[in-house]
Motif scaffolding. Structure first.
Motif, PDB file in Angstrom:
ATOM      1  N   ARG A 111       0.841  -1.191   0.000  1.00 19.32           N
ATOM      2  CA  ARG A 111       0.000   0.000   0.000  1.00 19.32           C
ATOM      3  C   ARG A 111       0.878   1.243   0.000  1.00 19.32           C
ATOM      4  O   ARG A 111       1.796   1.358   0.824  1.00 19.32           O
ATOM      5  CB  ARG A 111      -0.896   0.029   1.258  1.00 19.32           C
ATOM      6  CG  ARG A 111      -2.048  -0.944   1.235  1.00 19.32           C
ATOM      7  CD  ARG A 111      -2.558  -1.243   2.632  1.00 19.32           C
ATOM      8  NE  ARG A 111      -1.518  -1.932   3.403  1.00 19.32           N
ATOM      9  CZ  ARG A 111      -1.260  -3.241   3.285  1.00 19.32           C
ATOM     10  NH1 ARG A 111      -1.952  -3.976   2.460  1.00 19.32           N
ATOM     11  NH2 ARG A 111      -0.288  -3.799   3.994  1.00 19.32           N
ATOM     12  N   ILE A 112       0.601   2.158  -0.925  1.00 19.22           N
ATOM     13  CA  ILE A 112       1.191   3.484  -0.872  1.00 19.22           C
ATOM     14  C   ILE A 112       0.052   4.492  -0.935  1.00 19.22           C
ATOM     15  O   ILE A 112      -1.030   4.185  -1.450  1.00 19.22           O
ATOM     16  CB  ILE A 112       2.226   3.729  -1.991  1.00 19.22           C
ATOM     17  CG1 ILE A 112       1.568   3.716  -3.368  1.00 19.22           C
ATOM     18  CG2 ILE A 112       3.344   2.709  -1.931  1.00 19.22           C
ATOM     19  CD1 ILE A 112       2.543   4.100  -4.476  1.00 19.22           C
ATOM     20  N   ALA A 113       0.285   5.674  -0.383  1.00 25.44           N
ATOM     21  CA  ALA A 113      -0.811   6.638  -0.249  1.00 25.44           C
ATOM     22  C   ALA A 113      -0.400   8.006  -0.746  1.00 25.44           C
ATOM     23  O   ALA A 113       0.763   8.413  -0.601  1.00 25.44           O
ATOM     24  CB  ALA A 113      -1.255   6.727   1.217  1.00 25.44           C
ATOM     25  N   GLY A 114      -1.355   8.712  -1.310  1.00 24.17           N
ATOM     26  CA  GLY A 114      -1.171  10.123  -1.592  1.00 24.17           C
ATOM     27  C   GLY A 114      -1.297  10.913  -0.299  1.00 24.17           C
ATOM     28  O   GLY A 114      -1.870  10.443   0.690  1.00 24.17           O
ATOM     29  N   GLU A 115      -0.785  12.108  -0.299  1.00 28.35           N
ATOM     30  CA  GLU A 115      -0.780  12.922   0.922  1.00 28.35           C
ATOM     31  C   GLU A 115      -2.182  13.218   1.445  1.00 28.35           C
ATOM     32  O   GLU A 115      -2.380  13.398   2.650  1.00 28.35           O
ATOM     33  CB  GLU A 115      -0.030  14.223   0.667  1.00 28.35           C
ATOM     34  CG  GLU A 115       1.468  14.044   0.471  1.00 28.35           C
ATOM     35  CD  GLU A 115       2.165  15.345   0.087  1.00 28.35           C
ATOM     36  OE1 GLU A 115       3.352  15.479   0.412  1.00 28.35           O
ATOM     37  OE2 GLU A 115       1.507  16.205  -0.532  1.00 28.35           O
ATOM     38  N   SER A 116      -3.167  13.265   0.558  1.00 28.35           N
ATOM     39  CA  SER A 116      -4.533  13.583   0.988  1.00 28.35           C
ATOM     40  C   SER A 116      -5.321  12.342   1.407  1.00 28.35           C
ATOM     41  O   SER A 116      -6.475  12.454   1.828  1.00 28.35           O
ATOM     42  CB  SER A 116      -5.290  14.308  -0.127  1.00 28.35           C
ATOM     43  OG  SER A 116      -5.470  13.453  -1.249  1.00 28.35           O
ATOM     44  N   ALA A 117      -4.720  11.176   1.308  1.00 28.78           N
ATOM     45  CA  ALA A 117      -5.416   9.946   1.674  1.00 28.78           C
ATOM     46  C   ALA A 117      -5.621   9.868   3.182  1.00 28.78           C
ATOM     47  O   ALA A 117      -4.833  10.416   3.964  1.00 28.78           O
ATOM     48  CB  ALA A 117      -4.622   8.731   1.193  1.00 28.78           C
ATOM     49  N   ALA A 119      -2.593  10.150   6.360  1.00 33.22           N
ATOM     50  CA  ALA A 119      -1.563   9.450   5.606  1.00 33.22           C
ATOM     51  C   ALA A 119      -0.258   9.326   6.387  1.00 33.22           C
ATOM     52  O   ALA A 119       0.370   8.262   6.389  1.00 33.22           O
ATOM     53  CB  ALA A 119      -1.318  10.157   4.270  1.00 33.22           C
ATOM     54  N   ASP A 120       0.167  10.396   7.060  1.00 37.83           N
ATOM     55  CA  ASP A 120       1.421  10.319   7.804  1.00 37.83           C
ATOM     56  C   ASP A 120       1.304   9.365   8.988  1.00 37.83           C
ATOM     57  O   ASP A 120       2.271   8.664   9.336  1.00 37.83           O
ATOM     58  CB  ASP A 120       1.862  11.712   8.274  1.00 37.83           C
ATOM     59  CG  ASP A 120       0.836  12.396   9.170  1.00 37.83           C
ATOM     60  OD1 ASP A 120      -0.350  12.014   9.128  1.00 37.83           O
ATOM     61  OD2 ASP A 120       1.224  13.321   9.917  1.00 37.83           O
ATOM     62  N   GLN A 121       0.118   9.275   9.603  1.00 41.06           N
ATOM     63  CA  GLN A 121      -0.103   8.329  10.684  1.00 41.06           C
ATOM     64  C   GLN A 121      -0.134   6.900  10.153  1.00 41.06           C
ATOM     65  O   GLN A 121       0.354   5.972  10.817  1.00 41.06           O
ATOM     66  CB  GLN A 121      -1.418   8.650  11.398  1.00 41.06           C
ATOM     67  CG  GLN A 121      -1.451  10.008  12.077  1.00 41.06           C
ATOM     68  CD  GLN A 121      -2.837  10.387  12.555  1.00 41.06           C
ATOM     69  OE1 GLN A 121      -3.826  10.244  11.824  1.00 41.06           O
ATOM     70  NE2 GLN A 121      -2.928  10.858  13.791  1.00 41.06           N
ATOM     71  N   ALA A 122      -0.697   6.727   8.959  1.00 42.45           N
ATOM     72  CA  ALA A 122      -0.720   5.409   8.330  1.00 42.45           C
ATOM     73  C   ALA A 122       0.692   4.928   8.042  1.00 42.45           C
ATOM     74  O   ALA A 122       1.001   3.740   8.190  1.00 42.45           O
ATOM     75  CB  ALA A 122      -1.544   5.453   7.045  1.00 42.45           C
ATOM     76  N   LEU A 123       1.559   5.842   7.647  1.00 49.19           N
ATOM     77  CA  LEU A 123       2.956   5.493   7.409  1.00 49.19           C
ATOM     78  C   LEU A 123       3.640   5.086   8.710  1.00 49.19           C
ATOM     79  O   LEU A 123       4.378   4.095   8.763  1.00 49.19           O
ATOM     80  CB  LEU A 123       3.681   6.676   6.775  1.00 49.19           C
ATOM     81  CG  LEU A 123       5.174   6.484   6.475  1.00 49.19           C
ATOM     82  CD1 LEU A 123       5.383   5.372   5.468  1.00 49.19           C
ATOM     83  CD2 LEU A 123       5.781   7.799   5.964  1.00 49.19           C
TER      84      LEU A 123
END
Length: 266
Positions: free
Chosen positions: A128-134, A176-180
């Protein structure tokens, strides 16, 4: 069905796009379930598919369940509890089972909200990769229901039990940053670079021998539930198959010759 899921293959990389942007790509309606299952079956039997990317059209990855159909006798719900149970078993629960059987690796390119079953859909993917707005939310509890699509099994295997419990019991959003930070995604990239980054990652997988990639994915999934001795037995059997492939022989010879290998997928 082809309109609900766009299927595009380019140089061994298949892009699957949930294509219902006006409703933010829910996956609980019968037509979307059938379209997604058909796309996964096509992917598994596509001889030229080496890796896939799953994303959503529009501003959302997936809104999960169609909340407007969650009233009495609407959508998966039925006035008869026994029928509701069958609706889940014969409907949305077929999706995680299809992902479990799938040997082609799938990258979730999360381009916006991934909510409820949408969050679980991302967890069905291998990377999984995410855009910043995800952002993500295991939000079933907010609607007074539980993750009926397998989320209680999937999420904790991605982020660990404690974080999964926090997400499922609060229903809070995870940016997104928390998901990372919790390992829900492996990277966060600018929104306008998301698909390019997903394709670059897919290409790094696609250049490897197809059979070795598929068997490695199968072992990783099996390792989620098998005991070590059972996994070792499975690994030995698959390694015997891997040693017999033309691509293995090519890899060894290319290493000896100090050249780039030319893999054929056999």
């Amino acid at each position: 069905m082809s309109e609900l899921i766009q299927y595009q293959r380019d140089d061994g990389i298949v892009t699957l796009t949930l294509n219902s942007p006006e409703t933010r790509n829910p996956i609980s309606d019968d037509d979307m379930i059938e379209a997604l299952l058909a796309a996964l079956e096509r992917l598994e039997t596509d001889p030229d598919a080496r890796v896939a990317i799953l994303t959503g059209a529009g501003s959302a990855f997936s809104s999960g369940g169609n909340v407007k159909k969650m009233g009495a006798a609407g959508g998966l719900n039925d006035a008869r509890p026994a029928k509701t149970r069958l609706n889940y078993k014969q409907g949305i629960q077929r999706i995680p089972l299809a992902f479990e059987k799938l040997e082609v690796p799938v990258i979730a390119a999360v381009n916006g909200p991934a909510v409820g079953a949408g969050c679980d859909l991302a967890c069905m993917c291998d990377l999984r990769i995410a855009g910043e707005s995800a952002w993500f939310a295991e939000s079933f509890v907010k609607l007074g229901i539980i993750p009926g699509d397998g989320g209680a099994w999937l999420l904790q295997r991605v982020v660990g039990f404690s974080k999964a419990a926090e997400m499922a019991l609060t229903g809070d959003r995870v940016k997104a940053d928390q998901a990372l930070a919790c390992g829900l995604v492996s990277r966060v990239v600018p929104d306008d670079q998301l698909l390019d980054e997903a394709r670059a990652l897919a290409q790094r997988i696609a250049v490897n021998p197809t059979q070795a990639v598929r068997m490695t994915k199968r072992l990783l999934w099996a390792g989620r539930s098998l005991r070590l001795d059972a996994l070792l037995e499975m690994s030995a059997a698959m390694q015997a198959l891997a040693h017999s492939t033309s691509d293995h022989q090519e890899a060894v010879q290319a290493f000896i010759d100090k050249r780039a290998p030319d893999f054929t997928g056999h």
